[in-house]
Design an enzyme around this catalytic site. Structure first.
Site, PDB file in Angstrom:
ATOM      1  CG  ASN A   1       0.450  12.130  14.270  1.00 54.01           C
ATOM      2  OD1 ASN A   1       1.316  13.245  14.096  1.00 54.01           O
ATOM      3  ND2 ASN A   1      -0.230  11.847  15.329  1.00 54.01           N
ATOM      4  CG  HIS A   2      -4.846  12.194  10.199  1.00 54.09           C
ATOM      5  ND1 HIS A   2      -6.058  12.841  10.702  1.00 54.09           N
ATOM      6  CD2 HIS A   2      -4.573  11.141  10.879  1.00 54.09           C
ATOM      7  CE1 HIS A   2      -6.455  12.186  11.708  1.00 54.09           C
ATOM      8  NE2 HIS A   2      -5.655  11.031  11.728  1.00 54.09           N
ATOM      9  CB  ILE A   3       1.348  13.207   6.468  1.00 55.54           C
ATOM     10  CG1 ILE A   3       1.753  13.042   7.804  1.00 55.54           C
ATOM     11  CG2 ILE A   3       2.195  14.239   5.817  1.00 55.54           C
ATOM     12  CD1 ILE A   3       3.228  12.472   8.229  1.00 55.54           C
TER      13      ILE A   3
ATOM     14  CG  HIS B   1      -7.616  15.852   9.022  1.00 58.22           C
ATOM     15  ND1 HIS B   1      -7.292  14.542   8.738  1.00 58.22           N
ATOM     16  CD2 HIS B   1      -8.079  16.389   8.031  1.00 58.22           C
ATOM     17  CE1 HIS B   1      -7.855  14.333   7.561  1.00 58.22           C
ATOM     18  NE2 HIS B   1      -8.442  15.372   7.082  1.00 58.22           N
TER      19      HIS B   1
END
Length: 550
Positions: A483-485, A330
């Site tokens: 950091n939303h992989i 995101h």
């Protein structure tokens, strides 16, 4: 209680071998150990002591604090680096038009990155699983929201999620059970901000959070510490370590500083063993009946590519050539300003309210949705930096810090990416980690879908600023990682264009599961952790069924 076995050389045998001890791997290990199976967990990083991490945070330099260094307080394994930025290392190389906005920050430690997360536990909207069908963009999931919903409920219960039980405050409101606990009470800032913006259709609602409003599964109630990122000092916020220790209590064995690097396959392409290096660089292998890779959306595809063998020359689980492709996050940016009145953020958890009005609509056929979080982290650090630049000293400096802290607003905006096969993780041909294993390279471009969404969001922010008579109004020009992989081991019904099925089971290997963010075919615009955990629990149910057949 059944436990893994070890021989004199340190090789292991278990019913299920799990690689990765973050929230997904830990939850699966706990579930399957609780069913009486021997579970071995391999974790590349070290154990964390909460008390020491809290002390490290208290003693962290001011520059690291105001720069949001959420990693530096956690010890790193010398053999299993993570991407660091204070100072920056080159473990992950990002390139492409948006490479600078895909610099992820994650931990390789026992318990995983939820040591320093915001604890936001959003669900996808039902339509988020039907992006191609509903809006003609992206991909559809091979499963429906109704199939995933019971696992959402289970994840919320296990993590102890506090959320609004008034349907008017939920996003989405399609629920079969209430939240385990009612919402975290809003501070003054959340209430006042919502009063102003909701009258104009922005719909500020409570963020569902994995932190307690009452004692829950041995954790105390949240007492309002404002440093949830990077570390909850009292363990009121859920961390993956809670299910690590629970799994160990049921017989699971967790090996720290065990870096997996190879997978063996038999003539039927079943996985037969995982090989790992210990802290002394000695190699061992773990044999099992079922295997789970839950290393995160970067480390799982990296391991699959590293493990290429004669039967699988492009990498394990990669007959579709989709391993490492469709990388998503995101991408976002920040908007800061001074309001006409005191907002008083900084009381209670780091994030408690979010504007979800722009989360869905017909516009998604043309451009990205967004969400706008009112950051509740105290503004003392930025206010101090700003006041010092004015050249103030003494009481004037103190008064200006106090004023800016009270009136300051920081909005964090997230945008919804689409899966794109050209957004790809590959193995470096020049860079190696301390064990000689190829480091990950990632090429990334957010695409016009996100760029158009960012422009729409900027217009919304300018309007919001006007509602508060904002001064020193600033929107950061560059996109940042959140950091939303997601996406590197993408889910689908067709083995030719996906890596795993609706249970996160690899199309190519009948005894290998790849649960977590990497499997997600669409990102929605909300934090991915709860969906990752729900997929992990769905995978655990699939593994249990398979073990029952054997």
């Amino acid at each position: 209680m059944k436990t893994p076995s070890f021989d004199a050389q340190g090789n292991a045998s278990a019913d299920i071998v799990v690689v990765g001890s973050g929230v997904v791997g830990a939850m699966i290990a706990d579930q399957l150990a609780g069913q009486g199976h021997a579970v071995l967990v391999l974790e590349a990083g070290p154990r964390i002591d909460r008390g020491q991490a809290v002390e490290n945070w208290r003693n962290m330099p001011f520059f690291n604090r105001v720069g949001s260094d959420f990693q530096g307080l956690f010890p790193q394994s010398p053999l299993a680096p993570a991407p660091l930025y204070f100072p920056k290392n080159d473990y992950v190389l990002t390139t492409g038009p948006s490479g600078g906005g895909f610099q992820q920050g994650y931990l390789r430690v026992v318990g995983g990155t939820t040591w320093h997360w915001a604890a936001s536990c959003w669900r996808h909207l039902p339509v988020d699983l039907r992006m191609r069908s509903a809006y003609g963009v992206g991909r559809d999931w091979p499963i429906s929201y109704d199939e995933l919903e019971p696992f959402y409920c289970e994840a919320e219960d296990r993590m102890g999620v506090a959320g609004p039980n008034d349907p008017a405050l939920q996003s989405p409101s399609e629920r079969s059970r209430p939240y385990p606990m009612d919402m975290i009470p809003w501070g003054y800032g959340d209430r006042r901000f919502a009063e102003v913006v909701n009258a104009h259709g922005y719909r500020s609602v409570p963020i569902p959070q994995a932190r307690n409003t009452q004692p829950w599964h041995g954790r105390p109630a949240c007492c309002g510490n404002n440093n949830c990122q990077p570390i909850c000092p009292i363990s009121a916020m859920y961390n993956g370590i809670h299910h690590v220790t629970s799994a160990e209590g049921k017989g699971a064995k967790v090996l720290e500083q065990a870096v997996a690097y190879r997978l063996d396959t038999d003539e039927n392409n079943r996985i037969t063993a995982v090989h790992w290096y210990d802290a002394q660089r000695q190699s061992h292998q773990a044999m099992g009946r079922m295997f789970v890779l839950a290393c995160n959306g970067i480390e799982t595809p990296r391991l699959l590519l590293l493990a290429a063998n004669e039967r699988n020359p492009r990498g394990i689980a990669n007959s579709s050539d989709q391993v490492g492709r469709n990388m998503m996050d995101h991408s976002g940016f920040h908007c800061t300003f001074l309001a006409r009145e005191p907002i008083w953020t900084g009381r209670g958890p780091a994030q408690s309210s979010c504007l979800v009005g722009p989360r869905d609509g017909a516009f998604r056929s043309e451009y990205s949705a967004n969400k706008i979080i009112l950051n509740n982290i105290t503004r003392v650090g930025p206010a101090t930096t700003q006041a010092l630049k004015l050249g103030l000293v003494g009481k004037a400096l103190d008064d200006e810090i106090r004023r800016r802290t009270a009136y300051g607003v920081d909005l964090s905006i997230s945008l919804e990416p689409l899966p794109d096969p050209s957004n790809r993780l590959t193995l470096s041909i020049t860079r190696r980690d301390p064990l000689g294993l190829a480091c990950p390279d990632i090429h990334y471009d957010v695409g016009d879908y996100v760029r158009k969404g960012a422009e729409a969001s900027r217009r919304q922010l300018e309007h919001i600023g006007s509602l508060f008579d904002a001064v020193e109004f600033h929107i950061t020009p560059d996109l940042n990682a959140n950091n939303h992989i997601m996406g590197g081991t993408i889910m689908g019904a067709n083995p030719r264009d996906s890596v795993v099925d609706g249970d996160c089971r690899a199309h190519d290997h009948p005894n290998l599961w790849l649960p977590g963010g990497g499997a997600m075919p669409s990102a929605s615009v909300v934090n991915s952790t709860l969906t990752m955990v729900a997929l992990g629990l769905k995978a655990a149910a699939s593994i249990e069924r398979e073990l029952g057949r054997g």
